[in-house]
Design a protein around this motif. Structure first.
Motif, PDB file in Angstrom:
ATOM      1  N   ILE A   1      85.421 -36.988  26.684  1.00  0.00           N
ATOM      2  CA  ILE A   1      86.568 -37.185  25.807  1.00  0.00           C
ATOM      3  C   ILE A   1      87.393 -38.386  26.267  1.00  0.00           C
ATOM      4  CG2 ILE A   1      88.800 -36.173  25.166  1.00  0.00           C
ATOM      5  CD1 ILE A   1      87.423 -33.455  25.159  1.00  0.00           C
ATOM      6  N   ALA A   2      87.559 -38.529  27.587  1.00  0.00           N
ATOM      7  CA  ALA A   2      88.357 -39.630  28.128  1.00  0.00           C
ATOM      8  C   ALA A   2      87.799 -40.984  27.693  1.00  0.00           C
ATOM      9  CB  ALA A   2      88.415 -39.542  29.646  1.00  0.00           C
ATOM     10  N   GLU A   3      86.479 -41.123  27.690  1.00  0.00           N
ATOM     11  CA  GLU A   3      85.870 -42.381  27.278  1.00  0.00           C
ATOM     12  C   GLU A   3      86.145 -42.662  25.811  1.00  0.00           C
ATOM     13  OE1 GLU A   3      81.746 -42.273  28.157  1.00  0.00           O
ATOM     14  OE2 GLU A   3      82.006 -42.354  30.333  1.00  0.00           O
ATOM     15  N   ALA A   4      86.034 -41.633  24.978  1.00  0.00           N
ATOM     16  CA  ALA A   4      86.271 -41.815  23.547  1.00  0.00           C
ATOM     17  C   ALA A   4      87.710 -42.202  23.269  1.00  0.00           C
ATOM     18  CB  ALA A   4      85.912 -40.534  22.805  1.00  0.00           C
ATOM     19  N   GLU A   5      88.653 -41.552  23.950  1.00  0.00           N
ATOM     20  CA  GLU A   5      90.066 -41.858  23.713  1.00  0.00           C
ATOM     21  C   GLU A   5      90.454 -43.206  24.315  1.00  0.00           C
ATOM     22  OE1 GLU A   5      92.310 -38.453  24.963  1.00  0.00           O
ATOM     23  OE2 GLU A   5      91.688 -37.279  23.199  1.00  0.00           O
ATOM     24  N   SER A   6      89.824 -43.580  25.431  1.00  0.00           N
ATOM     25  CA  SER A   6      90.096 -44.902  26.014  1.00  0.00           C
ATOM     26  C   SER A   6      89.624 -46.020  25.097  1.00  0.00           C
ATOM     27  CB  SER A   6      89.411 -45.025  27.382  1.00  0.00           C
ATOM     28  OG  SER A   6      89.966 -44.113  28.300  1.00  0.00           O
ATOM     29  N   ALA A   7      88.614 -45.716  24.294  1.00  0.00           N
ATOM     30  CA  ALA A   7      88.094 -46.727  23.351  1.00  0.00           C
ATOM     31  C   ALA A   7      88.909 -46.773  22.073  1.00  0.00           C
ATOM     32  CB  ALA A   7      86.635 -46.413  23.035  1.00  0.00           C
ATOM     33  N   GLY A   8      89.943 -45.943  21.978  1.00  0.00           N
ATOM     34  CA  GLY A   8      90.842 -46.001  20.832  1.00  0.00           C
ATOM     35  C   GLY A   8      90.574 -44.994  19.737  1.00  0.00           C
ATOM     36  N   PHE A   9      89.701 -44.039  19.975  1.00  0.00           N
ATOM     37  CA  PHE A   9      89.401 -43.035  18.959  1.00  0.00           C
ATOM     38  C   PHE A   9      90.273 -41.797  19.153  1.00  0.00           C
ATOM     39  CE2 PHE A   9      85.547 -45.575  19.349  1.00  0.00           C
ATOM     40  CZ  PHE A   9      85.259 -45.847  18.022  1.00  0.00           C
ATOM     41  N   ARG A  10      90.589 -41.133  18.051  1.00  0.00           N
ATOM     42  CA  ARG A  10      91.419 -39.927  18.086  1.00  0.00           C
ATOM     43  C   ARG A  10      90.553 -38.701  17.745  1.00  0.00           C
ATOM     44  NH1 ARG A  10      92.380 -42.434  13.214  1.00  0.00           N
ATOM     45  NH2 ARG A  10      92.225 -41.116  11.341  1.00  0.00           N
ATOM     46  N   PRO A  11      90.940 -37.510  18.200  1.00  0.00           N
ATOM     47  CA  PRO A  11      90.112 -36.320  17.971  1.00  0.00           C
ATOM     48  C   PRO A  11      90.094 -35.893  16.510  1.00  0.00           C
ATOM     49  CG  PRO A  11      92.166 -35.719  19.024  1.00  0.00           C
ATOM     50  CD  PRO A  11      92.123 -37.215  19.034  1.00  0.00           C
ATOM     51  N   CYS A  12      88.961 -35.390  16.075  1.00  0.00           N
ATOM     52  CA  CYS A  12      88.812 -34.849  14.724  1.00  0.00           C
ATOM     53  C   CYS A  12      89.686 -33.610  14.568  1.00  0.00           C
ATOM     54  CB  CYS A  12      87.341 -34.502  14.483  1.00  0.00           C
ATOM     55  SG  CYS A  12      87.030 -33.601  12.955  1.00  0.00           S
ATOM     56  N   ARG A  13      90.317 -33.474  13.402  1.00  0.00           N
ATOM     57  CA  ARG A  13      91.177 -32.316  13.167  1.00  0.00           C
ATOM     58  C   ARG A  13      90.393 -31.081  12.748  1.00  0.00           C
ATOM     59  NH1 ARG A  13      96.410 -34.848   9.891  1.00  0.00           N
ATOM     60  NH2 ARG A  13      97.099 -36.275  11.575  1.00  0.00           N
TER      61      ARG A  13
ATOM     62  N   ASP B   1      82.961 -42.257  14.866  1.00  0.00           N
ATOM     63  CA  ASP B   1      82.660 -43.059  13.679  1.00  0.00           C
ATOM     64  C   ASP B   1      83.633 -44.237  13.646  1.00  0.00           C
ATOM     65  OD1 ASP B   1      82.227 -44.123  11.177  1.00  0.00           O
ATOM     66  OD2 ASP B   1      82.030 -42.170  10.199  1.00  0.00           O
ATOM     67  N   GLN B   2      83.103 -45.431  13.739  1.00  0.00           N
ATOM     68  CA  GLN B   2      83.957 -46.617  13.795  1.00  0.00           C
ATOM     69  C   GLN B   2      84.663 -46.895  12.473  1.00  0.00           C
ATOM     70  OE1 GLN B   2      82.276 -49.924  16.468  1.00  0.00           O
ATOM     71  NE2 GLN B   2      80.398 -48.878  15.764  1.00  0.00           N
ATOM     72  N   THR B   3      84.216 -46.270  11.392  1.00  0.00           N
ATOM     73  CA  THR B   3      84.878 -46.479  10.099  1.00  0.00           C
ATOM     74  C   THR B   3      86.117 -45.605   9.941  1.00  0.00           C
ATOM     75  OG1 THR B   3      83.520 -44.806   8.980  1.00  0.00           O
ATOM     76  CG2 THR B   3      82.675 -47.068   9.029  1.00  0.00           C
ATOM     77  N   THR B   4      86.220 -44.541  10.747  1.00  0.00           N
ATOM     78  CA  THR B   4      87.366 -43.632  10.640  1.00  0.00           C
ATOM     79  C   THR B   4      88.205 -43.588  11.911  1.00  0.00           C
ATOM     80  OG1 THR B   4      86.062 -41.731  11.415  1.00  0.00           O
ATOM     81  CG2 THR B   4      86.099 -42.155   9.026  1.00  0.00           C
ATOM     82  N   ASP B   5      87.688 -44.183  13.006  1.00  0.00           N
ATOM     83  CA  ASP B   5      88.368 -44.146  14.307  1.00  0.00           C
ATOM     84  C   ASP B   5      88.580 -42.727  14.818  1.00  0.00           C
ATOM     85  OD1 ASP B   5      88.520 -46.914  14.437  1.00  0.00           O
ATOM     86  OD2 ASP B   5      90.466 -46.982  13.436  1.00  0.00           O
ATOM     87  N   VAL B   6      87.639 -41.838  14.516  1.00  0.00           N
ATOM     88  CA  VAL B   6      87.721 -40.437  14.913  1.00  0.00           C
ATOM     89  C   VAL B   6      86.483 -40.082  15.745  1.00  0.00           C
ATOM     90  CG1 VAL B   6      87.597 -38.050  14.057  1.00  0.00           C
ATOM     91  CG2 VAL B   6      89.145 -39.692  12.978  1.00  0.00           C
TER      92      VAL B   6
END
Length: 302
Positions: A55-67, A28-33
Motif C-alpha cells: 500500500i505504501a508504494e501505491a500511495e507514494s506514487a500518488g494513488f488513493r485507495p478505492c472506496r 489504474d492510471q486513468t482514475t488514480d485509484v
C-alpha cells in the motif's frame, strides 16, 4: 516493486481472485485509484495498470485507495483471523478457563458472532480449544509433577473427578502409567502425512496417547515418542489401526481458513481434532474398527 502488471497478476484481477488479495495491489492510471485484485471495479485497459507490492508504494506514487474494496483497511478474513488469534492467546495464557463472554470481548465481537467465527476458522468450538490447551498442560505437568493431584490442579482442572472422567481421552492410559513413562503399557504408532507435514499418532490401551508433528523427519518423531514413554512397549500399528488413523486424519484436517493462523495454533487445532476423531478408538491390541464420525467440535461453549 512498482511495475507493469504481470500476466499472472492480470489474470487475478480479471477473475477478481480473493486468493491474490494481500499479495499485490494494482492501480489504474486513468482514475488514480489503487485496488485489491478482488475488487469488483476492474480497469478498462491493461496497459494503464501498474502493480505494487505494498500500500505504501501505491500511495507514494500518488494513488488513493478505492472506496469499494478499501485496500487500506483489513479484509473481513484478516479481521476474523486477528480476532481468533487474540482469543487463542488469552486461552493459552491462563490456567483458568475464560468464559465465552471474556473471549468475545477480547476479540471485539458479540458472544454469538465470536463463537460462529471461531468455529468457522478452526473447526473447533472455543470450549474444545480450551480443552486442548488444558489437556496439553496436563500432559506436560504430569511428566514432572511430584504427584498426580498437583498436576491436575496446576493444569487448570477444578477437581480430581472432572479430570479422571476424561483422562482416557487426554492420556490414553492411566495417569500413573503416563507419569511413569508408560510403564507396563503397549503403544502402537502410525506415521503419515497431513497438511502440516509428517504426523505421528500413537495409541495405548485406553486411547490416543500422543499426536506429534515435526516437519518431515519420521525418525525424530519416533525418538520423541520413545523419549516420552521410555518404559512402554512401542511398536508400529497393525493395519486396522493404521487405517483408522488415516480415516481420522482425513476428517480432522482443519478448514482452509485455519492456514492463516499461527503455526502453534494450527498445530493445537489439528491435534485436538485428531483426538476428537479417535475418541472411540478401541484398545490397541484389538482389530475392531469403530464407525468414523465427522469432527464437528464440542457442542458446548466456553
Amino acid at each position: 516493486m512498482t511495475g507493469v502488471i504481470s500476466d499472472e497478476g492480470w489474470r487475478a484481477v480479471t477473475r477478481r481472485d480473493r486468493r491474490a488479495d494481500g499479495t499485490f495491489f494494482y492501480a489504474d492510471q486513468t482514475t488514480d485509484v489503487y485496488n485489491r485484485p478482488s475488487c469488483v471495479i476492474r480497469p478498462a485497459q491493461r496497459d494503464q495498470v501498474l502493480s505494487f507490492a505494498t500500500i505504501a508504494e501505491a500511495e507514494s506514487a500518488g494513488f488513493r485507495p478505492c472506496r469499494r474494496c478499501r485496500p487500506d483497511q483489513p479484509t473481513l478474513h484478516e479481521r476474523h483471523t486477528a480476532a481468533v488469534v487474540r482469543a487463542c492467546r488469552v486461552i493459552d495464557g491462563t490456567q483458568d478457563a475464560p468464559s465465552l463472554d471474556d473471549l468475545a470481548d477480547a476479540a471485539g465481537f458479540s458472544r454469538f458472532h465470536f463463537h460462529r467465527v471461531f468455529k468457522a476458522m478452526t473447526g473447533l468450538t472455543p470450549h474444545s480449544y480450551i480443552t486442548a490447551c488444558r489437556s496439553q498442560r496436563m500432559r506436560a505437568q504430569l511428566s514432572g509433577a511430584d504427584n498426580v493431584t498437583d498436576a491436575i490442579y496446576d493444569a487448570g482442572f477444578n477437581s480430581n473427578g472432572r479430570f479422571y472422567a476424561t483422562s482416557p481421552e487426554i492420556l490414553g492410559m492411566t495417569p500413573t502409567s503416563f507419569r511413569s513413562g508408560g510403564d507396563g503399557t503397549r503403544i502402537h504408532y502410525h506415521v503419515t502425512q497431513c497438511s502440516m507435514g509428517t504426523v505421528l499418532v500413537a495409541a495405548a490401551d485406553r486411547g490416543v496417547c500422543a499426536v506429534l508433528l515435526g516437519g518431515d523427519d519420521t525418525a525424530a518423531l519416533l525418538f520423541r515418542l520413545r523419549s516420552r514413554f521410555p518404559n512402554a512397549q512401542v511398536s508400529a500399528a497393525h493395519r486396522a489401526l493404521a487405517l483408522r488413523v488415516d480415516e481420522a486424519l482425513s476428517c480432522a484436517e482443519p478448514p482452509l481458513a485455519a492456514r492463516a493462523l499461527p503455526r502453534d495454533v494450527r498445530a493445537a487445532v489439528l491435534c485436538q481434532r485428531v483426538r476428537e476423531a479417535l475418541r472411540d478408538l478401541p484398545a490397541t491390541g484389538g482389530s475392531r474398527l469403530v464407525v468414523m464420525r465427522p469432527v464437528t467440535g464440542d457442542a458446548g461453549s466456553a
